[in-house]
Design an enzyme around this catalytic site. Structure first.
Site, PDB file in Angstrom:
ATOM      1  N   SER A 112      45.353  43.211  31.325  1.00 54.85           N
ATOM      2  CA  SER A 112      45.777  44.586  31.020  1.00 54.85           C
ATOM      3  C   SER A 112      44.601  45.554  30.852  1.00 54.85           C
ATOM      4  O   SER A 112      44.632  46.440  30.001  1.00 54.85           O
ATOM      5  CB  SER A 112      46.687  44.608  29.792  1.00 54.85           C
ATOM      6  OG  SER A 112      47.878  43.878  30.051  1.00 54.85           O
ATOM      7  N   GLU A 146      40.488  35.421  30.532  1.00 57.97           N
ATOM      8  CA  GLU A 146      41.751  36.147  30.628  1.00 57.97           C
ATOM      9  C   GLU A 146      42.790  35.471  29.734  1.00 57.97           C
ATOM     10  O   GLU A 146      43.406  34.473  30.141  1.00 57.97           O
ATOM     11  CB  GLU A 146      42.270  36.123  32.069  1.00 57.97           C
ATOM     12  CG  GLU A 146      41.372  36.803  33.075  1.00 57.97           C
ATOM     13  CD  GLU A 146      42.137  37.239  34.318  1.00 57.97           C
ATOM     14  OE1 GLU A 146      42.095  38.432  34.630  1.00 57.97           O
ATOM     15  OE2 GLU A 146      42.801  36.409  34.959  1.00 57.97           O
ATOM     16  N   ASN A 174      41.911  41.848  41.304  1.00 60.58           N
ATOM     17  CA  ASN A 174      42.704  40.717  41.815  1.00 60.58           C
ATOM     18  C   ASN A 174      44.070  41.246  42.232  1.00 60.58           C
ATOM     19  O   ASN A 174      44.884  41.611  41.396  1.00 60.58           O
ATOM     20  CB  ASN A 174      42.840  39.651  40.713  1.00 60.58           C
ATOM     21  CG  ASN A 174      43.734  38.504  41.145  1.00 60.58           C
ATOM     22  OD1 ASN A 174      44.021  38.350  42.344  1.00 60.58           O
ATOM     23  ND2 ASN A 174      44.185  37.705  40.205  1.00 60.58           N
ATOM     24  N   LYS A 207      46.498  39.679  43.649  1.00 61.80           N
ATOM     25  CA  LYS A 207      47.610  38.719  43.551  1.00 61.80           C
ATOM     26  C   LYS A 207      48.442  38.790  44.840  1.00 61.80           C
ATOM     27  O   LYS A 207      47.884  38.955  45.914  1.00 61.80           O
ATOM     28  CB  LYS A 207      48.424  38.994  42.291  1.00 61.80           C
ATOM     29  CG  LYS A 207      47.520  39.129  41.054  1.00 61.80           C
ATOM     30  CD  LYS A 207      48.232  39.171  39.750  1.00 61.80           C
ATOM     31  CE  LYS A 207      47.210  39.269  38.617  1.00 61.80           C
ATOM     32  NZ  LYS A 207      47.789  39.185  37.288  1.00 61.80           N
ATOM     33  N   HIS A 236      42.965  30.722  38.165  1.00 55.91           N
ATOM     34  CA  HIS A 236      43.653  31.857  37.563  1.00 55.91           C
ATOM     35  C   HIS A 236      44.883  31.339  36.803  1.00 55.91           C
ATOM     36  O   HIS A 236      45.512  30.373  37.238  1.00 55.91           O
ATOM     37  CB  HIS A 236      44.079  32.858  38.648  1.00 55.91           C
ATOM     38  CG  HIS A 236      44.626  34.119  38.040  1.00 55.91           C
ATOM     39  ND1 HIS A 236      45.921  34.198  37.600  1.00 55.91           N
ATOM     40  CD2 HIS A 236      44.040  35.303  37.753  1.00 55.91           C
ATOM     41  CE1 HIS A 236      46.113  35.413  37.073  1.00 55.91           C
ATOM     42  NE2 HIS A 236      44.988  36.095  37.159  1.00 55.91           N
ATOM     43  N   GLY A 295      49.198  41.231  32.555  1.00 54.08           N
ATOM     44  CA  GLY A 295      50.389  41.932  33.035  1.00 54.08           C
ATOM     45  C   GLY A 295      51.370  42.332  31.939  1.00 54.08           C
ATOM     46  O   GLY A 295      52.516  42.677  32.218  1.00 54.08           O
ATOM     47  N   GLU A 341      47.846  32.195  36.618  1.00 52.72           N
ATOM     48  CA  GLU A 341      49.093  32.065  37.395  1.00 52.72           C
ATOM     49  C   GLU A 341      49.063  30.810  38.259  1.00 52.72           C
ATOM     50  O   GLU A 341      50.093  30.181  38.491  1.00 52.72           O
ATOM     51  CB  GLU A 341      49.308  33.336  38.234  1.00 52.72           C
ATOM     52  CG  GLU A 341      49.732  34.505  37.355  1.00 52.72           C
ATOM     53  CD  GLU A 341      49.193  35.858  37.790  1.00 52.72           C
ATOM     54  OE1 GLU A 341      48.806  36.006  38.957  1.00 52.72           O
ATOM     55  OE2 GLU A 341      49.162  36.771  36.939  1.00 52.72           O
TER      56      GLU A 341
HETATM   57  P1  13P Z   1      46.548  42.695  34.834  1.00 49.03           P
HETATM   58  O1  13P Z   1      45.296  43.549  34.868  1.00 49.03           O
HETATM   59  O2  13P Z   1      47.624  43.222  35.717  1.00 49.03           O
HETATM   60  O3  13P Z   1      46.983  42.411  33.431  1.00 49.03           O
HETATM   61  O4  13P Z   1      46.140  41.275  35.479  1.00 49.03           O
HETATM   62  C1  13P Z   1      45.011  40.639  35.016  1.00 49.03           C
HETATM   63  C2  13P Z   1      44.717  39.495  35.915  1.00 49.03           C
HETATM   64  O5  13P Z   1      45.407  38.507  35.922  1.00 49.03           O
HETATM   65  C3  13P Z   1      43.561  39.607  36.802  1.00 49.03           C
HETATM   66  O6  13P Z   1      43.265  38.397  37.391  1.00 49.03           O
END
Ligand code: 13P
Length: 248
Positions: free
Chosen positions: A211, A166, A10, A12, A96, A172, A98
């Site tokens: 992560s 997640e 992903n 983003k 997601h 992150g 976010e």
């Molecule tokens: P990270 O792998 O950067 O922690 O992000 C995970 C994520 O949100 C994937 O959709």
């Protein structure tokens, strides 16, 4: 193997079209590597790069990061499913964390998107996960149950859905959930699906995300209910993406 392994990057709000082009050209080698290991691989780039990537390497799974549930209308700034389908995009993330945190998405709005994607013959990659406060309060399963019950309400053919667990606190942050926690929740999700859908629950791919790095992906892949990973930061460079595949 009941379920084929799956790795989704992903991106983003990262990568310009030029950067996506470079990744696209390098992705043939990634696909070769993944095929050898019987792994499906894909990415969810920003909307602007979808066409770019599809033109270069349509054999990758290429998904959007979000969709609107209605086919058209006065919704400034939104992108509809028919628009994506026309490009050849066949997957989309839904819910997601976010999007839930910054754009007020709810289990109910996610449900509309999941149903609309399935209706269009596309694959929703539905994301669930608890916040740090919920984790600390010990209510993770309660939160996940609601996200699954409401988000997938009315879904008839659950095999067509992919789920990503997640935990918000692991995204992150470098604080990935232990393989035991991830397996416990992915197994719990499968159990919820089994109650509703019977044997089909065993055909649903459930990913862990948060992560995930080349040095920890293997731990998750060894778990019986984890079928792959949804990866943010570590999916951005071709080198790191290749290492993820290698270590799955
Ligand atoms: P990270 O792998 O950067 O922690 O992000 C995970 C994520 O949100 C994937 O959709």
């Amino acid at each position: 193997m009941l379920r084929k392994k799956l790795l989704v990057g992903n991106w983003k709000m990262n990568k310009t079209m030029a950067e996506t082009t470079a990744f696209g050209h390098a992705s043939f080698e990634l696909l070769r590597q993944a095929k050898e290991k019987h792994i499906d691989i894909g990415v969810t780039p920003p909307y602007l790069s979808l066409q770019t990537l599809l033109n270069i390497n349509p054999k990758l799974i290429i998904g959007a990061q979000n969709v609107h549930h209605l086919p058209k209308g006065a919704y400034t700034g939104e992108v509809s499913i028919p628009m994506l389908k026309e490009l050849g995009v066949s997957w989309s993330l839904v819910g997601h964390s976010e999007r839930r945190t910054y754009f007020n998405e709810t289990d109910e709005s996610c449900n509309l998107k999941v149903l609309a994607l399935l209706e269009a013959g596309m694959t929703p990659l539905y994301c669930v996960g608890e916040t740090l406060t919920e984790f600390e309060k010990g209510v993770t399963k309660k939160v996940i149950k609601k996200q699954i019950d409401v988000g997938l309400k009315g879904v008839k053919d659950v095999k067509e859905v992919v789920i990503a667990y997640e935990p918000v606190w692991s995204i992150g942050t470098g604080k990935n959930a232990s393989k035991e926690i991830a397996e416990d929740i992915c197994g719990y999700i499968r159990g919820l699906l089994e109650k509703k859908y019977g044997a089909d629950a065993h055909l649903v791919r459930i990913l862990y995300g948060g992560s995930v790095k080349p040095n920890n992906i293997k731990e998750y892949m060894d778990m019986p209910n984890i079928d792959g990973a949804l990866v943010g930061g570590a999916s951005l460079s071709v080198e790191s993406y290749a290492e993820l595949i290698e270590n799955m």
